[in-house]
Write an enzyme that holds these catalytic residues in place. Structure first.
Site, PDB file in Angstrom:
ATOM      1  N   GLU A 153      36.322  42.830  30.636  1.00 25.08           N
ATOM      2  CA  GLU A 153      36.071  44.063  31.396  1.00 25.08           C
ATOM      3  C   GLU A 153      36.083  43.894  32.918  1.00 25.08           C
ATOM      4  O   GLU A 153      35.158  44.311  33.603  1.00 25.08           O
ATOM      5  CB  GLU A 153      34.725  44.667  30.961  1.00 25.08           C
ATOM      6  CG  GLU A 153      34.662  44.956  29.474  1.00 25.08           C
ATOM      7  CD  GLU A 153      33.322  45.517  29.010  1.00 25.08           C
ATOM      8  OE1 GLU A 153      32.390  45.605  29.830  1.00 25.08           O
ATOM      9  OE2 GLU A 153      33.213  45.856  27.827  1.00 25.08           O
ATOM     10  N   GLU A 260      37.276  45.190  18.993  1.00 22.79           N
ATOM     11  CA  GLU A 260      35.899  45.681  18.810  1.00 22.79           C
ATOM     12  C   GLU A 260      35.910  47.072  18.174  1.00 22.79           C
ATOM     13  O   GLU A 260      35.261  48.003  18.659  1.00 22.79           O
ATOM     14  CB  GLU A 260      35.178  45.723  20.166  1.00 22.79           C
ATOM     15  CG  GLU A 260      35.217  44.394  20.901  1.00 22.79           C
ATOM     16  CD  GLU A 260      34.346  44.345  22.148  1.00 22.79           C
ATOM     17  OE1 GLU A 260      33.524  45.259  22.355  1.00 22.79           O
ATOM     18  OE2 GLU A 260      34.495  43.377  22.905  1.00 22.79           O
TER      19      GLU A 260
HETATM   20  C1  XIL Z   1      27.382  44.659  22.613  1.00 21.34           C
HETATM   21  C2  XIL Z   1      26.620  44.178  21.380  1.00 21.34           C
HETATM   22  O1  XIL Z   1      27.204  44.735  20.236  1.00 21.34           O
HETATM   23  C3  XIL Z   1      25.185  44.596  21.479  1.00 21.34           C
HETATM   24  O2  XIL Z   1      24.420  44.030  20.413  1.00 21.34           O
HETATM   25  C4  XIL Z   1      24.586  44.146  22.816  1.00 21.34           C
HETATM   26  O3  XIL Z   1      23.276  44.636  22.953  1.00 21.34           O
HETATM   27  C5  XIL Z   1      25.428  44.638  23.976  1.00 21.34           C
HETATM   28  O4  XIL Z   1      26.768  44.210  23.802  1.00 21.34           O
HETATM   29  N1  XIL Z   1      31.889  45.467  24.858  1.00 21.34           N
HETATM   30  C6  XIL Z   1      31.790  44.135  24.581  1.00 21.34           C
HETATM   31  C7  XIL Z   1      30.721  43.652  23.666  1.00 21.34           C
HETATM   32  O5  XIL Z   1      32.668  43.363  24.993  1.00 21.34           O
HETATM   33  O6  XIL Z   1      30.263  42.375  24.019  1.00 21.34           O
HETATM   34  C8  XIL Z   1      29.559  44.601  23.600  1.00 21.34           C
HETATM   35  O7  XIL Z   1      28.690  44.145  22.570  1.00 21.34           O
HETATM   36  C9  XIL Z   1      30.037  46.016  23.342  1.00 21.34           C
HETATM   37  C10 XIL Z   1      30.949  46.482  24.446  1.00 21.34           C
END
Ligand code: XIL
Length: 372
Positions: A153, A260
């Site tokens: 990001e 994701e």
């Molecule tokens: C999220 C996790 O799922 C949560 O448990 C944590 O509290 C915050 O992070 N983008 C990403 C991930 O790259 O690492 C994030 O994961 C969600 C958004």
């Protein structure tokens, strides 16, 4: 009922019962792409039914939190590997690939990285710490992870330089991205290296990713794939932009992964997954139903199937599709962007039972449109 009719009924019932269960996703999509799941440290709090579902359906795992900078290096040079190690052991003993997530991110990154006593740390110190962090993690998991999300990001298309305002950018400068990739490659020349981000389907952000790919290649960095996070919302899956991004990233010389994936079925204002963009529930909003209405489940199933048909069409470019959570109860969307909601974003429900979306994704390759 006549005797033949009874026989027919009985044998029909028997054949229905004996029908083979729907194939696991990893088998359905074998030859297309890997099917992954983001998980915490395992077995951790996972029940046996959850572990069984993981083993059955997925051939790739991503560390949802336990390999991020804050949990792995809470204080300078004090590394914590126990959680990641147990996840790696689970992946190994179940013959699953493991993806490391993530080495450099503006979130879940400890403050000490950017402090020098009471002063903000300067470029050289931050770079030295970044190098130490990346190389310690990459070497520790050498041979255990297939690839790393090296930078997560970093893009903000609204900034003149296209980069998100972060401490990495303000202390190191724009080349923090190249540096991160160089350090990772030095530590393990064989591990795959990825850039990962959300909303990069949209033309503005996509353009910045393309610039970044060019920059990294020009600097001689290894970049195997771009990870499109794929945090989608019902009725807002950006299929056309996604297809354009897959094609353009591939033309720029990298593979693509959906890293994701989830599909929020509750209303929200923003798209994407910026952790800072939390929202408040509308005053007087009713508590969310624990059971998702069937018509919503059907829409979700149709939209997941459409998505998988598109991804399958681009199987030469897409190497992995990872779900961000095993089932509805394990999804971060129960707390983001609004705390305390009951979301239904995944293919399995809270009892690990397949939802209509599971069946529609399973059948997406054989049906041209529509879902159960
Ligand atoms: C999220 C996790 O799922 C949560 O448990 C944590 O509290 C915050 O992070 N983008 C990403 C991930 O790259 O690492 C994030 O994961 C969600 C958004």
């Amino acid at each position: 009922m006549t005797l033949p009719a009874v026989w027919l009924t009985l044998s029909l019932c028997a054949s229905l019962q004996a029908a083979p269960p729907t194939r696991p996703l990893k088998e359905t999509y074998r030859g297309y792409f890997d099917i992954g799941c983001a998980v915490p440290s395992l077995p951790g709090s996972f029940k046996e039914t959850e572990l069984a579902l993981l083993r059955e359906q997925f051939n790739s795992l991503t560390a949802e939190n336990c390999m991020k900078p804050a949990p792995t290096e809470p204080r300078e040079n004090e590394f914590r590997f126990a959680a990641g190690d147990s996840l790696a052991a689970f992946a190994r003993s179940n013959n699953m690939k493991l993806v490391g997530h993530c080495l450099v991110w503006h979130e879940q990154c400890p403050d000490w990285m950017f402090q020098d006593g009471n002063q903000p740390a300067k470029r050289e110190l931050v770079l030295q710490r970044m190098k130490n962090h990346i190389q310690t993690l990459v070497k520790h998991y050498q041979g255990q992870v297939v690839g790393w999300d090296v930078v997560n990001e970093a893009i903000d298309e609204h900034q003149p330089n296209g980069l998100r305002r972060s401490k990495w950018l303000s202390t190191v400068g724009e080349d923090f991205v190249e540096k991160a990739f160089q350090y990772a490659r030095e530590a393990d020349p064989n591990v795959q290296l990825y850039y990962n981000d959300f909303d990069i389907e949209s033309p503005g952000k996509r353009k910045q990713v393309l610039k970044l790919i060019t920059r990294l290649k020009a600097a001689g960095c290894r970049l195997d794939a771009v990870g499109i996070q794929g945090h989608y919302a019902l009725d807002r899956v950006p299929l056309r932009n996604l297809e354009a991004s897959i094609e353009e990233f591939y033309q720029a010389g990298v593979k693509v992964m959906i890293t994701e994936l989830d599909m929020d079925v509750l209303g929200r204002r923003n798209s994407g997954a910026d952790l800072a963009m939390t929202e408040k529930a509308k005053p007087g909003a009713k508590p969310q139903a624990a059971i998702c209405p069937p018509e919503i489940l059907k829409q979700q199933a149709d939209q997941y199937a459409e998505l998988f048909r598109l991804l399958a069409k681009h199987r030469d470019k897409v190497t992995r599709v990872t779900f961000w959570g095993l089932h509805d109860g394990r999804s971060w969307l129960n707390t983001y962007p609004i705390q305390g909601r009951i979301n239904h974003a995944m293919l399995f429900d809270r009892q690990c039972q397949p939802k209509p979306a599971f069946f529609s994704v399973s059948e997406a390759l054989t049906r041209t449109s529509g879902a159960r």
